[in-house]
Design an enzyme around this catalytic site. Structure first.
Site, PDB file in Angstrom:
ATOM      1  N   GLY A  11       0.806  -1.218   0.000  1.00  0.00           N
ATOM      2  CA  GLY A  11       0.000   0.000   0.000  1.00  0.00           C
ATOM      3  C   GLY A  11       0.839   1.269   0.000  1.00  0.00           C
ATOM      4  N   ASP A  12       0.267   2.289   0.567  1.00  0.00           N
ATOM      5  CA  ASP A  12       0.859   3.630   0.554  1.00  0.00           C
ATOM      6  C   ASP A  12       2.308   3.653   1.099  1.00  0.00           C
ATOM      7  OD1 ASP A  12       0.435   6.548   0.287  1.00  0.00           O
ATOM      8  OD2 ASP A  12       0.678   6.501   2.469  1.00  0.00           O
TER       9      ASP A  12
ATOM     10  N   ASP B 119      -7.509  -1.018   1.532  1.00  0.00           N
ATOM     11  CA  ASP B 119      -8.040   0.328   1.784  1.00  0.00           C
ATOM     12  C   ASP B 119      -8.476   1.100   0.530  1.00  0.00           C
ATOM     13  OD1 ASP B 119      -7.425  -0.187   4.419  1.00  0.00           O
ATOM     14  OD2 ASP B 119      -5.553   0.944   4.391  1.00  0.00           O
TER      15      ASP B 119
ATOM     16  N   ARG C 220     -42.146   3.662   9.606  1.00  0.00           N
ATOM     17  CA  ARG C 220     -42.737   2.918   8.481  1.00  0.00           C
ATOM     18  C   ARG C 220     -42.788   1.418   8.783  1.00  0.00           C
ATOM     19  NH1 ARG C 220     -38.694   4.962   5.155  1.00  0.00           N
ATOM     20  NH2 ARG C 220     -38.063   2.803   4.872  1.00  0.00           N
TER      21      ARG C 220
ATOM     22  N   GLU D 227     -13.222   3.482   9.813  1.00  0.00           N
ATOM     23  CA  GLU D 227     -12.400   3.651  11.024  1.00  0.00           C
ATOM     24  C   GLU D 227     -11.796   5.055  11.104  1.00  0.00           C
ATOM     25  OE1 GLU D 227      -9.051   0.916  11.086  1.00  0.00           O
ATOM     26  OE2 GLU D 227      -8.292   1.619   9.174  1.00  0.00           O
TER      27      GLU D 227
ATOM     28  N   ARG E 209      -9.315  -8.517   6.237  1.00  0.00           N
ATOM     29  CA  ARG E 209      -8.078  -8.626   5.453  1.00  0.00           C
ATOM     30  C   ARG E 209      -7.793 -10.035   4.959  1.00  0.00           C
ATOM     31  NH1 ARG E 209      -3.699  -4.856   8.224  1.00  0.00           N
ATOM     32  NH2 ARG E 209      -2.683  -6.813   8.714  1.00  0.00           N
TER      33      ARG E 209
END
Ligand code: F6P
Length: 317
Positions: A101-102, A126, A210, A221, A251
């Site tokens: 990831g990042d 993510d 209703r 999160e 995950r």
């Protein structure tokens, strides 16, 4: 030519399918390929193993990563970084493919800036890398959340309750948004938009009037504590409100078809770029697999899918 591959950061379903694609494509192209165990930690400690066709047999359908992963603090230090580069020199690696990831891709850029040929493949549940429409693992996580919410909905309906379901995503609300649509959640709370608890409460009360007996709120999160929100919501509505934090459940699991295909395409493309000694990050935009320079992938701004949010508001009442 000789290349190596590692997986780093939070694991994501589809990482195995991606490694398989890289190893098999490399072998097809007569490129020697090494697997590095435990991400950047294993790169520092030179945990290399030569991969052959059968090294990646029977893994396309498995979650996690057989190369294992880590969040390496040592890689952030000068000493660790030097050691990592040294390992690549010792094994005479011409290009390194990193999946993550990042944080992982930021590490990859650092290696590229130090003169290493690096190809990044976005793997994260993510979906928080704005240069690509999808990261490998995201759609599987959305499916997992959707399935969990379906179960939660059964018991919520039986008891006439509300349930606030907290999902992962760091500061990105995509898991909440996409699973909100696919599970029919009444409301979502994501970092990309303002949250108005009175509106959410009003919607739940209108539903209740209703005759509706379940109220599902999916909260990313990155928007704070689901427990705090649930307490305030219960006070406002008088509806018995429970909380479910899905956590690491999201995950794991077998990758979806979408992720297996994306992983195969991206792995194949990564080896093509490695063969051309082109440092880049692989992504997908408008249905095409593309290679982008590391120098501009972190500045890209991506609008979140407001259209999906509008749809959710109209059809989940
Ligand atoms: O980046 C993936 C992710 O699962 C996030 O959604 C979550 O915030 C984080 O990793 C958890 O990280 P760790 O596995 O280090 O607890």
């Amino acid at each position: 030519m000789r290349i190596a591959i590692l997986t780093s950061g939070g694991d994501a379903p589809g990482m195995n399918a991606c490694i398989r694609a890289v190893v098999r494509t490399a072998i097809y192209k007569n490129i020697e390929v090494y697997g590095i165990y435990e991400g950047y930690e294993g790169l520092i400690d030179a945990k290399f193993e030569k991969m052959i066709e059968s090294s990646v047999a029977d893994i396309i359908h498995r979650g996690g990563t057989f190369l294992r992963t880590s969040r390496s603090e040592r890689f952030m230090t000068d000493e660790g970084f030097e050691k990592a580069i040294n390992s690549l020199k010792i094994f005479e690696i011409d290009a390194l493919i990193v999946c993550g990831g990042d944080g992982t891709l930021k590490g990859a850029k650092k290696l590229k800036d130090a003169g290493i040929n690096v190809i990044g493949i976005p793997c994260s549940i993510d979906n928080d890398l704005p240069y690509t429409d999808y990261t490998i693992g995201f759609m599987t996580a959305v499916e997992t959340v959707t399935e969990a919410v379906s179960n939660i909905r059964d018991t919520t309906e039986s008891h006439g309750r509300a349930n606030v379901v907290e999902v992962m995503g760091r500061s990105c609300g995509d898991i909440a948004l996409f699973s909100g649509v696919s599970s029919g959640a009444e409301s979502i709370i994501i970092p990309e938009m303002e949250m108005n608890i009175n509106e959410i409460a009003e919607k739940a009360l209108m539903g209740k009037n209703r005759g509706k007996r379940h109220h599902i709120i999916i909260m990313a999160e990155g928007r704070g504590s689901a427990f705090d929100f649930a307490r305030d919501f219960e006070k406002l509505t008088g509806i018995d409100t429970k909380v479910t934090v899905l956590g690491y459940l999201q995950r794991g699991g077998a990758p979806s078809i979408f992720d297996r295909i994306l992983a195969s395409e991206m792995g194949f493309k990564a080896v093509e770029e490695a063969e051309n000694m082109n440092s880049c990050a692989i992504g997908t935009t408008d249905g095409h697999i593309r290679a982008r320079s590391f120098d501009d992938i972190f500045d890209v701004k991506k609008e979140f899918r407001k259209d999906l949010l509008e749809i959710l508001k109209v059809i989940s009442i």
